[in-house]
Scaffold this motif. Structure first.
Motif, PDB file in Angstrom:
ATOM      1  N   PHE A   1       0.714  -1.111  -0.048  1.00 27.31           N
ATOM      2  CA  PHE A   1       0.131   0.075  -0.004  1.00 27.31           C
ATOM      3  C   PHE A   1       0.865   1.237   0.139  1.00 27.31           C
ATOM      4  CE2 PHE A   1      -3.075  -3.001   2.173  1.00 27.31           C
ATOM      5  CZ  PHE A   1      -4.349  -2.547   1.241  1.00 27.31           C
ATOM      6  N   ASP A   2       0.307   2.311  -0.749  1.00 28.21           N
ATOM      7  CA  ASP A   2       1.096   3.675  -0.350  1.00 28.21           C
ATOM      8  C   ASP A   2       0.161   4.594   0.386  1.00 28.21           C
ATOM      9  OD1 ASP A   2      -1.190   4.846  -1.793  1.00 28.21           O
ATOM     10  OD2 ASP A   2       0.055   5.383  -3.601  1.00 28.21           O
ATOM     11  N   ASP A   3       0.640   5.523   0.719  1.00 29.48           N
ATOM     12  CA  ASP A   3       0.024   6.496   1.635  1.00 29.48           C
ATOM     13  C   ASP A   3      -1.548   6.802   1.483  1.00 29.48           C
ATOM     14  OD1 ASP A   3       2.239   7.004   3.385  1.00 29.48           O
ATOM     15  OD2 ASP A   3       2.981   8.438   1.948  1.00 29.48           O
ATOM     16  N   ASN A   4      -1.899   6.696   0.304  1.00 33.22           N
ATOM     17  CA  ASN A   4      -3.165   6.903  -0.241  1.00 33.22           C
ATOM     18  C   ASN A   4      -4.095   5.651  -0.167  1.00 33.22           C
ATOM     19  OD1 ASN A   4      -2.778   9.777  -0.586  1.00 33.22           O
ATOM     20  ND2 ASN A   4      -1.761   9.037  -2.561  1.00 33.22           N
ATOM     21  N   SER A   5      -3.630   4.655   0.206  1.00 30.38           N
ATOM     22  CA  SER A   5      -4.197   3.346   0.395  1.00 30.38           C
ATOM     23  C   SER A   5      -4.225   2.673  -1.195  1.00 30.38           C
ATOM     24  CB  SER A   5      -5.758   3.360   0.869  1.00 30.38           C
ATOM     25  OG  SER A   5      -5.508   3.795   2.347  1.00 30.38           O
ATOM     26  N   ASN A   6      -3.636   3.252  -1.886  1.00 25.62           N
ATOM     27  CA  ASN A   6      -3.507   2.607  -3.458  1.00 25.62           C
ATOM     28  C   ASN A   6      -2.754   1.351  -3.145  1.00 25.62           C
ATOM     29  OD1 ASN A   6      -5.195   4.594  -4.980  1.00 25.62           O
ATOM     30  ND2 ASN A   6      -3.546   5.942  -5.096  1.00 25.62           N
ATOM     31  N   VAL A   7      -2.627   0.690  -4.112  1.00 31.32           N
ATOM     32  CA  VAL A   7      -2.098  -0.789  -3.815  1.00 31.32           C
ATOM     33  C   VAL A   7      -0.822  -0.824  -5.141  1.00 31.32           C
ATOM     34  CG1 VAL A   7      -1.781  -3.206  -3.911  1.00 31.32           C
ATOM     35  CG2 VAL A   7      -3.704  -1.856  -2.967  1.00 31.32           C
ATOM     36  N   ILE A   8       0.269  -1.056  -4.924  1.00 33.35           N
ATOM     37  CA  ILE A   8       1.469  -1.123  -5.950  1.00 33.35           C
ATOM     38  C   ILE A   8       1.937  -2.568  -5.712  1.00 33.35           C
ATOM     39  CG2 ILE A   8       3.782  -0.200  -6.515  1.00 33.35           C
ATOM     40  CD1 ILE A   8       2.829   2.541  -4.895  1.00 33.35           C
ATOM     41  N   LEU A   9       2.243  -2.945  -7.223  1.00 30.98           N
ATOM     42  CA  LEU A   9       2.818  -4.225  -7.313  1.00 30.98           C
ATOM     43  C   LEU A   9       4.120  -4.022  -8.288  1.00 30.98           C
ATOM     44  CD1 LEU A   9       3.160  -7.504  -7.506  1.00 30.98           C
ATOM     45  CD2 LEU A   9       1.619  -7.350  -9.314  1.00 30.98           C
ATOM     46  N   LYS A  10       5.286  -4.300  -7.665  1.00 30.67           N
ATOM     47  CA  LYS A  10       6.590  -3.705  -8.370  1.00 30.67           C
ATOM     48  C   LYS A  10       7.635  -4.736  -8.314  1.00 30.67           C
ATOM     49  CE  LYS A  10       9.046   0.463  -8.967  1.00 30.67           C
ATOM     50  NZ  LYS A  10       9.453   1.899  -8.412  1.00 30.67           N
ATOM     51  N   LYS A  11       8.270  -4.950  -9.407  1.00 30.11           N
ATOM     52  CA  LYS A  11       9.049  -6.042  -9.587  1.00 30.11           C
ATOM     53  C   LYS A  11      10.399  -5.295  -9.404  1.00 30.11           C
ATOM     54  CE  LYS A  11       8.584  -8.741 -13.404  1.00 30.11           C
ATOM     55  NZ  LYS A  11       8.759  -8.649 -14.806  1.00 30.11           N
ATOM     56  N   TYR A  12      11.341  -5.837  -8.457  1.00 26.86           N
ATOM     57  CA  TYR A  12      12.614  -5.389  -8.296  1.00 26.86           C
ATOM     58  C   TYR A  12      13.657  -6.259  -8.710  1.00 26.86           C
ATOM     59  CZ  TYR A  12      10.131  -1.935  -5.157  1.00 26.86           C
ATOM     60  OH  TYR A  12       9.184  -1.222  -4.865  1.00 26.86           O
ATOM     61  N   LYS A  13      14.616  -5.855  -9.485  1.00 26.30           N
ATOM     62  CA  LYS A  13      15.621  -6.654 -10.248  1.00 26.30           C
ATOM     63  C   LYS A  13      16.662  -6.789  -8.957  1.00 26.30           C
ATOM     64  CE  LYS A  13      14.328  -5.141 -14.589  1.00 26.30           C
ATOM     65  NZ  LYS A  13      14.788  -4.025 -15.681  1.00 26.30           N
ATOM     66  N   ASN A  14      17.484  -7.859  -9.381  1.00 26.79           N
ATOM     67  CA  ASN A  14      18.966  -8.121  -8.549  1.00 26.79           C
ATOM     68  C   ASN A  14      18.355  -7.988  -6.982  1.00 26.79           C
ATOM     69  OD1 ASN A  14      19.997  -8.216 -10.936  1.00 26.79           O
ATOM     70  ND2 ASN A  14      20.378  -5.794 -10.914  1.00 26.79           N
ATOM     71  N   MET A  15      17.441  -8.799  -6.619  1.00 30.46           N
ATOM     72  CA  MET A  15      17.359  -8.719  -5.112  1.00 30.46           C
ATOM     73  C   MET A  15      17.681  -9.952  -4.355  1.00 30.46           C
ATOM     74  SD  MET A  15      15.773  -5.916  -4.077  1.00 30.46           S
ATOM     75  CE  MET A  15      14.674  -5.960  -2.751  1.00 30.46           C
ATOM     76  N   VAL A  16      17.832 -11.053  -4.969  1.00 27.07           N
ATOM     77  CA  VAL A  16      17.998 -12.384  -4.621  1.00 27.07           C
ATOM     78  C   VAL A  16      18.953 -13.081  -5.096  1.00 27.07           C
ATOM     79  CG1 VAL A  16      16.903 -14.765  -4.247  1.00 27.07           C
ATOM     80  CG2 VAL A  16      15.507 -12.694  -3.696  1.00 27.07           C
ATOM     81  N   VAL A  17      20.164 -13.388  -4.379  1.00 29.16           N
ATOM     82  CA  VAL A  17      21.239 -14.219  -4.873  1.00 29.16           C
ATOM     83  C   VAL A  17      21.134 -15.627  -5.137  1.00 29.16           C
ATOM     84  CG1 VAL A  17      23.460 -15.057  -4.300  1.00 29.16           C
ATOM     85  CG2 VAL A  17      22.851 -12.846  -3.674  1.00 29.16           C
ATOM     86  N   ARG A  18      20.984 -15.936  -6.304  1.00 29.83           N
ATOM     87  CA  ARG A  18      20.871 -17.563  -6.872  1.00 29.83           C
ATOM     88  C   ARG A  18      21.976 -18.113  -7.042  1.00 29.83           C
ATOM     89  NH1 ARG A  18      16.355 -18.809  -5.554  1.00 29.83           N
ATOM     90  NH2 ARG A  18      14.340 -17.892  -6.514  1.00 29.83           N
ATOM     91  N   ALA A  19      23.031 -17.448  -7.269  1.00 33.31           N
ATOM     92  CA  ALA A  19      24.647 -18.183  -7.400  1.00 33.31           C
ATOM     93  C   ALA A  19      25.610 -17.319  -6.883  1.00 33.31           C
ATOM     94  CB  ALA A  19      24.692 -18.871  -8.866  1.00 33.31           C
ATOM     95  N   CYS A  20      26.598 -18.020  -6.199  1.00 30.78           N
ATOM     96  CA  CYS A  20      27.726 -17.403  -6.137  1.00 30.78           C
ATOM     97  C   CYS A  20      28.888 -17.616  -6.958  1.00 30.78           C
ATOM     98  CB  CYS A  20      28.159 -17.472  -4.600  1.00 30.78           C
ATOM     99  SG  CYS A  20      26.760 -16.771  -3.545  1.00 30.78           S
ATOM    100  N   GLY A  21      30.152 -17.016  -6.948  1.00 33.32           N
ATOM    101  CA  GLY A  21      31.028 -17.439  -7.716  1.00 33.32           C
ATOM    102  C   GLY A  21      32.321 -16.587  -7.544  1.00 33.32           C
ATOM    103  N   CYS A  22      33.445 -16.709  -8.006  1.00 31.64           N
ATOM    104  CA  CYS A  22      34.843 -16.071  -7.880  1.00 31.64           C
ATOM    105  C   CYS A  22      34.719 -15.018  -8.698  1.00 31.64           C
ATOM    106  CB  CYS A  22      35.913 -16.798  -7.878  1.00 31.64           C
ATOM    107  SG  CYS A  22      35.865 -18.028  -6.462  1.00 31.64           S
ATOM    108  N   HIS A  23      35.439 -13.683  -8.458  1.00 23.96           N
ATOM    109  CA  HIS A  23      35.667 -12.381  -9.327  1.00 23.96           C
ATOM    110  C   HIS A  23      36.899 -11.982  -9.038  1.00 23.96           C
ATOM    111  CE1 HIS A  23      31.367 -12.176 -10.940  1.00 23.96           C
ATOM    112  NE2 HIS A  23      30.832 -12.615  -9.583  1.00 23.96           N
TER     113      HIS A  23
END
Lengths: 139, 261
Positions: free
Chosen positions: A117-139
């Motif tokens: 919900f936002d302040d006006n009680s409207n509802v937001i569905l938003k996609k956030y990229k790069n939020m969950v680590v799926r794999a790790c590796g060496c850089h």
């Protein structure tokens, strides 16, 4: 060239052998000890525990994860080692005091969707990229 | 914790201090693109049709694999769930695939305004589109209103439902209207009606001063104006799960740069 440099360093510090930096041997870089190998660990970010359930409708939280562990020789044991990691390892072997080992870091990140919900009680569905680590590796 | 729920040896385990927790919350809010924690007024909004519609959309993209979601769904659904068609349609999922953000808007009109005799059956709807994040462009937008089956004197009738955009308001006469869509429906039809208001929403996002809302009216096939309720259209006095609302699908049109704090 690493061996020559190592001999050179040993000669320079021969007066204080106990304080000389220990040059890593091949055995030190052996990644057979999987406990310290670079890998993904679970870390759950709980919106409920943050006390945000009054405005976040879903999800309750997400498994964000983090990467932790050593990037040790041979790097091909770490399935996600990059070319840069090979170069970083070589330079580290040549100059272990000044150049760190390759870093264990995320190689694949996924998105999550958050419904709130936002302040006006409207509802937001938003996609956030790069939020969950799926794999790790060496850089 | 690692996969086996054991604290990893290399991890320093301690509880965050209050200010650290506050800073962490700020960081997460920043990642979510929010300047502060929202404080919604949820007297009725929690059980309204708009959150339920958005939950339908959320379910369709999360694949229903979130075990905790069912509890949330139960929490957000009204105590008495009436049998009604699914809120989200195939068309919505098409829009959803292309969207970076979907937003539903509750109707802000609380009291009916007095219209002239000619427009006495008009109903108005207003939505606040002022808090759209910068760089988000509307790709699709719908006004949605629920129609119940009519079983009264009008049961064999067809109705013409018209949706207008309010262009300009005047003190001494009725507002100027622009017809957006008109649809003929049987009295027995039941379900959500969707009206495309994409162009209007774009205008409202770009110039909020032009956001004067929508008006809706219903006429019989003979051209007689009638009450929305008599045509089965659910208004503010209807169940929360069938309240009219607006939904908009957005796509990021600019590169989003996070500002330095």
């Amino acid at each position: 060239s690493t061996a020559g440099r190592r001999r050179q360093q040993s000669r320079n510090r021969s007066t204080q052998p106990q304080e000389a930096p220990r040059v890593p041997s091949m055995a030190d870089y052996n990644s057979s000890d999987q406990k310290t190998a670079c890998r993904k660990h679970e870390l759950y970010v709980s919106f409920r525990e943050l006390g945000w359930q009054d405005w976040i409708i879903a999800p309750e939280g997400y498994a964000a994860n983090y990467c932790d562990g050593e990037c040790s020789f041979p790097l091909n044991a770490h399935m996600n080692a990059t070319n840069h990691a090979i170069v970083q390892t070589l330079v580290h072997l040549m100059n272990p005091e000044n150049v760190p080992k390759p870093c264990c870091a995320p190689t694949k990140l996924n998105a999550i969707s958050v419904l709130y919900f936002d302040d006006n009680s409207n509802v937001i569905l938003k996609k956030y990229k790069n939020m969950v680590v799926r794999a790790c590796g060496c850089h | 914790l690692d996969g086996a729920n054991e604290i990893h040896a290399s991890f320093i385990h301690r509880r965050l201090r209050t200010h650290e927790k506050r800073e962490m919350q700020k960081e997460i809010l920043s990642i979510l693109g929010l300047p502060h924690r929202p404080r919604p007024h949820l007297a009725h909004g929690k059980f309204n049709s708009a959150p339920l519609f958005m939950l339908d959309l959320y379910n369709s993209i999360s694949g229903g694999d979130d075990e905790g979601l069912q509890g949330l769904l139960d929490h957000y659904k009204p105590a008495v769930v009436t049998q009604s068609p699914p809120l989200a349609t195939l068309q919505d999922s098409t829009f959803l695939n292309d969207a970076d953000m979907v937003m539903s808007f509750v109707n802000l009109v609380e009291n009916d305004r007095e219209f002239s005799a000619d427009r006495r059956h008009h109903k108005e709807f207003r939505f606040n589109l002022s808090q759209i994040p910068e760089g988000e462009a509307v790709t699709a937008s719908e006004f949605r209103i629920y129609k119940d089956c009519v079983s009264n004197a009008f049961k064999n009738e067809t109705f013409i439902i018209s949706v207008y955009q309010v262009l300009q308001e005047h003190e001494d006469r009725e507002a100027d209207l622009f017809l957006l869509d008109a649809r003929t429906l049987w009295a027995a039809e039941e379900g959500w009606l969707e009206f495309d208001i994409t162009a209007t929403s774009n205008l409202w996002v770009m110039s909020p001063q032009h956001n004067l809302g929508l008006q809706l009216n219903v006429r019989t096939s003979a051209g007689h104006s009638m009450m929305l309720r008599d045509a089965g259209l659910v208004g503010r006095d209807g169940p929360h799960s069938k309240q009219p609302f607006m939904v908009a699908f957005f796509k990021v049109s600019e590169v989003h740069v996070r500002t330095t704090r």
